[in-house]
Design a protein around this motif. Structure first.
Motif, PDB file in Angstrom:
ATOM      1  N   HIS A   1       0.855  -1.182   0.000  1.00 42.70           N
ATOM      2  CA  HIS A   1       0.000   0.000   0.000  1.00 42.70           C
ATOM      3  C   HIS A   1       0.890   1.231   0.000  1.00 42.70           C
ATOM      4  O   HIS A   1       1.760   1.366   0.874  1.00 42.70           O
ATOM      5  CB  HIS A   1      -0.893   0.021   1.240  1.00 42.70           C
ATOM      6  CG  HIS A   1      -1.722  -1.208   1.418  1.00 42.70           C
ATOM      7  ND1 HIS A   1      -3.087  -1.233   1.194  1.00 42.70           N
ATOM      8  CD2 HIS A   1      -1.383  -2.467   1.803  1.00 42.70           C
ATOM      9  CE1 HIS A   1      -3.544  -2.458   1.425  1.00 42.70           C
ATOM     10  NE2 HIS A   1      -2.546  -3.223   1.792  1.00 42.70           N
ATOM     11  N   ILE A   2       0.666   2.105  -0.968  1.00 44.04           N
ATOM     12  CA  ILE A   2       1.392   3.379  -1.009  1.00 44.04           C
ATOM     13  C   ILE A   2       0.357   4.489  -0.884  1.00 44.04           C
ATOM     14  O   ILE A   2      -0.575   4.579  -1.698  1.00 44.04           O
ATOM     15  CB  ILE A   2       2.180   3.549  -2.319  1.00 44.04           C
ATOM     16  CG1 ILE A   2       3.107   2.351  -2.550  1.00 44.04           C
ATOM     17  CG2 ILE A   2       2.985   4.846  -2.287  1.00 44.04           C
ATOM     18  CD1 ILE A   2       3.819   2.383  -3.900  1.00 44.04           C
ATOM     19  N   THR A   3       0.491   5.304   0.141  1.00 42.90           N
ATOM     20  CA  THR A   3      -0.455   6.405   0.342  1.00 42.90           C
ATOM     21  C   THR A   3       0.167   7.720  -0.115  1.00 42.90           C
ATOM     22  O   THR A   3       1.385   7.835  -0.259  1.00 42.90           O
ATOM     23  CB  THR A   3      -0.843   6.528   1.823  1.00 42.90           C
ATOM     24  OG1 THR A   3       0.346   6.753   2.587  1.00 42.90           O
ATOM     25  CG2 THR A   3      -1.518   5.253   2.323  1.00 42.90           C
ATOM     26  N   GLU A   4      -0.709   8.687  -0.377  1.00 40.22           N
ATOM     27  CA  GLU A   4      -0.276  10.033  -0.799  1.00 40.22           C
ATOM     28  C   GLU A   4       0.789   9.947  -1.894  1.00 40.22           C
ATOM     29  O   GLU A   4       1.885  10.496  -1.773  1.00 40.22           O
ATOM     30  CB  GLU A   4       0.256  10.810   0.409  1.00 40.22           C
ATOM     31  CG  GLU A   4      -0.774  10.963   1.513  1.00 40.22           C
ATOM     32  CD  GLU A   4      -0.175  11.618   2.771  1.00 40.22           C
ATOM     33  OE1 GLU A   4      -0.869  11.634   3.790  1.00 40.22           O
ATOM     34  OE2 GLU A   4       0.972  12.076   2.723  1.00 40.22           O
ATOM     35  N   THR A   5       0.454   9.253  -2.958  1.00 35.34           N
ATOM     36  CA  THR A   5       1.441   8.984  -4.006  1.00 35.34           C
ATOM     37  C   THR A   5       2.028  10.260  -4.594  1.00 35.34           C
ATOM     38  O   THR A   5       1.352  11.296  -4.709  1.00 35.34           O
ATOM     39  CB  THR A   5       0.833   8.140  -5.129  1.00 35.34           C
ATOM     40  OG1 THR A   5      -0.370   8.771  -5.598  1.00 35.34           O
ATOM     41  CG2 THR A   5       0.522   6.739  -4.639  1.00 35.34           C
ATOM     42  N   GLN A   6       3.294  10.150  -4.992  1.00 37.12           N
ATOM     43  CA  GLN A   6       4.038  11.263  -5.566  1.00 37.12           C
ATOM     44  C   GLN A   6       4.641  10.811  -6.904  1.00 37.12           C
ATOM     45  O   GLN A   6       4.800   9.610  -7.135  1.00 37.12           O
ATOM     46  CB  GLN A   6       5.139  11.692  -4.590  1.00 37.12           C
ATOM     47  CG  GLN A   6       4.587  12.113  -3.230  1.00 37.12           C
ATOM     48  CD  GLN A   6       5.690  12.304  -2.194  1.00 37.12           C
ATOM     49  OE1 GLN A   6       6.875  12.174  -2.477  1.00 37.12           O
ATOM     50  NE2 GLN A   6       5.279  12.618  -0.978  1.00 37.12           N
ATOM     51  N   PRO A   7       4.987  11.743  -7.774  1.00 32.83           N
ATOM     52  CA  PRO A   7       5.547  11.359  -9.083  1.00 32.83           C
ATOM     53  C   PRO A   7       6.747  10.410  -8.971  1.00 32.83           C
ATOM     54  O   PRO A   7       6.906   9.510  -9.811  1.00 32.83           O
ATOM     55  CB  PRO A   7       5.947  12.702  -9.692  1.00 32.83           C
ATOM     56  CG  PRO A   7       5.010  13.679  -9.080  1.00 32.83           C
ATOM     57  CD  PRO A   7       4.785  13.199  -7.677  1.00 32.83           C
ATOM     58  N   GLU A   8       7.557  10.585  -7.934  1.00 32.04           N
ATOM     59  CA  GLU A   8       8.738   9.725  -7.783  1.00 32.04           C
ATOM     60  C   GLU A   8       8.394   8.288  -7.382  1.00 32.04           C
ATOM     61  O   GLU A   8       9.276   7.424  -7.330  1.00 32.04           O
ATOM     62  CB  GLU A   8       9.720  10.328  -6.775  1.00 32.04           C
ATOM     63  CG  GLU A   8       9.121  10.653  -5.424  1.00 32.04           C
ATOM     64  CD  GLU A   8       8.671  12.105  -5.325  1.00 32.04           C
ATOM     65  OE1 GLU A   8       8.191  12.664  -6.356  1.00 32.04           O
ATOM     66  OE2 GLU A   8       8.807  12.683  -4.233  1.00 32.04           O
ATOM     67  N   ASP A   9       7.124   8.029  -7.102  1.00 30.58           N
ATOM     68  CA  ASP A   9       6.698   6.653  -6.841  1.00 30.58           C
ATOM     69  C   ASP A   9       6.514   5.864  -8.136  1.00 30.58           C
ATOM     70  O   ASP A   9       6.367   4.635  -8.105  1.00 30.58           O
ATOM     71  CB  ASP A   9       5.387   6.628  -6.052  1.00 30.58           C
ATOM     72  CG  ASP A   9       5.520   7.205  -4.654  1.00 30.58           C
ATOM     73  OD1 ASP A   9       4.544   7.811  -4.167  1.00 30.58           O
ATOM     74  OD2 ASP A   9       6.614   7.072  -4.056  1.00 30.58           O
ATOM     75  N   SER A  10       6.519   6.556  -9.268  1.00 33.48           N
ATOM     76  CA  SER A  10       6.384   5.866 -10.559  1.00 33.48           C
ATOM     77  C   SER A  10       7.588   4.951 -10.771  1.00 33.48           C
ATOM     78  O   SER A  10       8.737   5.393 -10.717  1.00 33.48           O
ATOM     79  CB  SER A  10       6.305   6.884 -11.706  1.00 33.48           C
ATOM     80  OG  SER A  10       5.113   7.633 -11.650  1.00 33.48           O
ATOM     81  N   ALA A  11       7.306   3.666 -10.997  1.00 27.89           N
ATOM     82  CA  ALA A  11       8.360   2.654 -11.129  1.00 27.89           C
ATOM     83  C   ALA A  11       7.684   1.305 -11.355  1.00 27.89           C
ATOM     84  O   ALA A  11       6.462   1.205 -11.393  1.00 27.89           O
ATOM     85  CB  ALA A  11       9.224   2.594  -9.867  1.00 27.89           C
ATOM     86  N   VAL A  12       8.515   0.268 -11.487  1.00 29.21           N
ATOM     87  CA  VAL A  12       8.001  -1.104 -11.507  1.00 29.21           C
ATOM     88  C   VAL A  12       8.237  -1.704 -10.124  1.00 29.21           C
ATOM     89  O   VAL A  12       9.327  -1.583  -9.563  1.00 29.21           O
ATOM     90  CB  VAL A  12       8.701  -1.960 -12.584  1.00 29.21           C
ATOM     91  CG1 VAL A  12       8.198  -3.392 -12.529  1.00 29.21           C
ATOM     92  CG2 VAL A  12       8.460  -1.359 -13.964  1.00 29.21           C
ATOM     93  N   TYR A  13       7.204  -2.319  -9.577  1.00 29.91           N
ATOM     94  CA  TYR A  13       7.280  -2.917  -8.249  1.00 29.91           C
ATOM     95  C   TYR A  13       7.169  -4.439  -8.362  1.00 29.91           C
ATOM     96  O   TYR A  13       6.332  -4.960  -9.104  1.00 29.91           O
ATOM     97  CB  TYR A  13       6.162  -2.379  -7.355  1.00 29.91           C
ATOM     98  CG  TYR A  13       6.344  -0.927  -7.005  1.00 29.91           C
ATOM     99  CD1 TYR A  13       5.974   0.077  -7.902  1.00 29.91           C
ATOM    100  CD2 TYR A  13       6.903  -0.547  -5.787  1.00 29.91           C
ATOM    101  CE1 TYR A  13       6.164   1.419  -7.598  1.00 29.91           C
ATOM    102  CE2 TYR A  13       7.084   0.802  -5.471  1.00 29.91           C
ATOM    103  CZ  TYR A  13       6.723   1.763  -6.378  1.00 29.91           C
ATOM    104  OH  TYR A  13       6.916   3.096  -6.067  1.00 29.91           O
ATOM    105  N   PHE A  14       8.042  -5.120  -7.629  1.00 25.17           N
ATOM    106  CA  PHE A  14       8.043  -6.581  -7.602  1.00 25.17           C
ATOM    107  C   PHE A  14       7.814  -7.071  -6.178  1.00 25.17           C
ATOM    108  O   PHE A  14       8.427  -6.569  -5.235  1.00 25.17           O
ATOM    109  CB  PHE A  14       9.390  -7.148  -8.072  1.00 25.17           C
ATOM    110  CG  PHE A  14       9.675  -6.952  -9.531  1.00 25.17           C
ATOM    111  CD1 PHE A  14      10.445  -5.881  -9.959  1.00 25.17           C
ATOM    112  CD2 PHE A  14       9.186  -7.835 -10.471  1.00 25.17           C
ATOM    113  CE1 PHE A  14      10.720  -5.693 -11.305  1.00 25.17           C
ATOM    114  CE2 PHE A  14       9.457  -7.665 -11.824  1.00 25.17           C
ATOM    115  CZ  PHE A  14      10.222  -6.587 -12.233  1.00 25.17           C
ATOM    116  N   CYS A  15       6.961  -8.074  -6.045  1.00 26.71           N
ATOM    117  CA  CYS A  15       6.852  -8.787  -4.773  1.00 26.71           C
ATOM    118  C   CYS A  15       7.636 -10.083  -4.885  1.00 26.71           C
ATOM    119  O   CYS A  15       8.000 -10.520  -5.992  1.00 26.71           O
ATOM    120  CB  CYS A  15       5.396  -9.085  -4.434  1.00 26.71           C
ATOM    121  SG  CYS A  15       4.571 -10.221  -5.585  1.00 26.71           S
ATOM    122  N   ALA A  16       7.917 -10.695  -3.763  1.00 24.62           N
ATOM    123  CA  ALA A  16       8.627 -11.967  -3.757  1.00 24.62           C
ATOM    124  C   ALA A  16       8.266 -12.726  -2.492  1.00 24.62           C
ATOM    125  O   ALA A  16       7.761 -12.147  -1.520  1.00 24.62           O
ATOM    126  CB  ALA A  16      10.136 -11.757  -3.849  1.00 24.62           C
TER     127      ALA A  16
END
Lengths: 110, 111
Positions: free
Chosen positions: B76-91
């Protein structure tokens, strides 16, 4: 603190040429070491991992090989590159739980 | 062996809104669940992790929840910001064993 280095950062090689990518880790002892490949816009494919010097496990049969000549050095090699070997190569180290990735090497085979 | 499924593959949210990425795993013995953020041209960066003895963990705007019964965990990412743009991986993995990664989620934050 721990640091992981990979070189070169980018590499352009002709088909059929050899390859050697190097990864070194600082600030830790006896880490598990991993090589991953990532195709453009795709996920992480585990290629090799090592739990100690000279101990290599291969995850995917292919044109590549890996070696670990020293505790904190991991090398990815190929005798003859294929077009399909192009990609982003990532080295990673792990002690117990947390795993950390290096900056990667972008390989283009032409 | 372990299998990890990650959804959605792409996610677009307005700046300031929240983003949620979900993963399911198959091996009930898995007990370590990290999340990575990969920016363009860089290696994945560990941003948060959770172990099976904990149900939730927070670090500023980022939180991870784990439901062991259902075998799924979420970022969960709250109050998203432009720098949160990326690819996210779980493992997922058992401690000291190989991580098995999800397929990744491309998160875009729209200004």
């Amino acid at each position: 603190s721990q640091t992981i280095h990979q070189w070169p950062a980018t590499l352009v090689q002709p088909v059929g040429s050899p390859l050697s990518l190097e990864c070194t880790v600082e600030g830790t002892s006896n880490p598990n070491l991993y090589w991953y490949r990532q195709a453009a816009g795709r996920g992480l494919q585990l290629l090799f991992y090592s739990v100690g010097i000279g101990q290599i496990s291969s995850e995917v049969p292919q044109n590549l090989s890996a070696s670990r000549p020293q505790d904190r050095q991991f090398i990815l090699s190929s005798k003859k590159l294929l077009l399909s070997d192009s990609g982003f190569y990532l080295c990673a180290w792990r002690v117990v739980s947390e795993q950390f990735f290096g900056p990667g090497t972008r390989l283009t085979v032409l | 062996g372990e299998n990890v499924e990650q959804h959605p593959s792409t996610l677009s949210v307005q700046e300031g809104d929240s983003a949620v990425i979900k993963c399911t795993y198959s091996d009930s013995a898995s007990n370590y669940f990290p999340w990575y953020k990969q920016e363009l041209g860089k290696g994945p960066q560990l941003i948060i992790d959770i172990r099976s003895n904990v149900g939730e963990k927070k670090d500023q705007r980022i939180a991870v929840t784990l439901n062991k019964t259902a075998k799924h965990f979420s970022l969960h990412i709250t109050e998203t910001q432009p720098e949160d743009s990326a690819v996210y991986f779980c493992a997922a993995s058992k401690v000291a064993q190989k991580l098995v990664f999800g397929q990744g989620t491309r998160l875009t934050i729209n200004p």
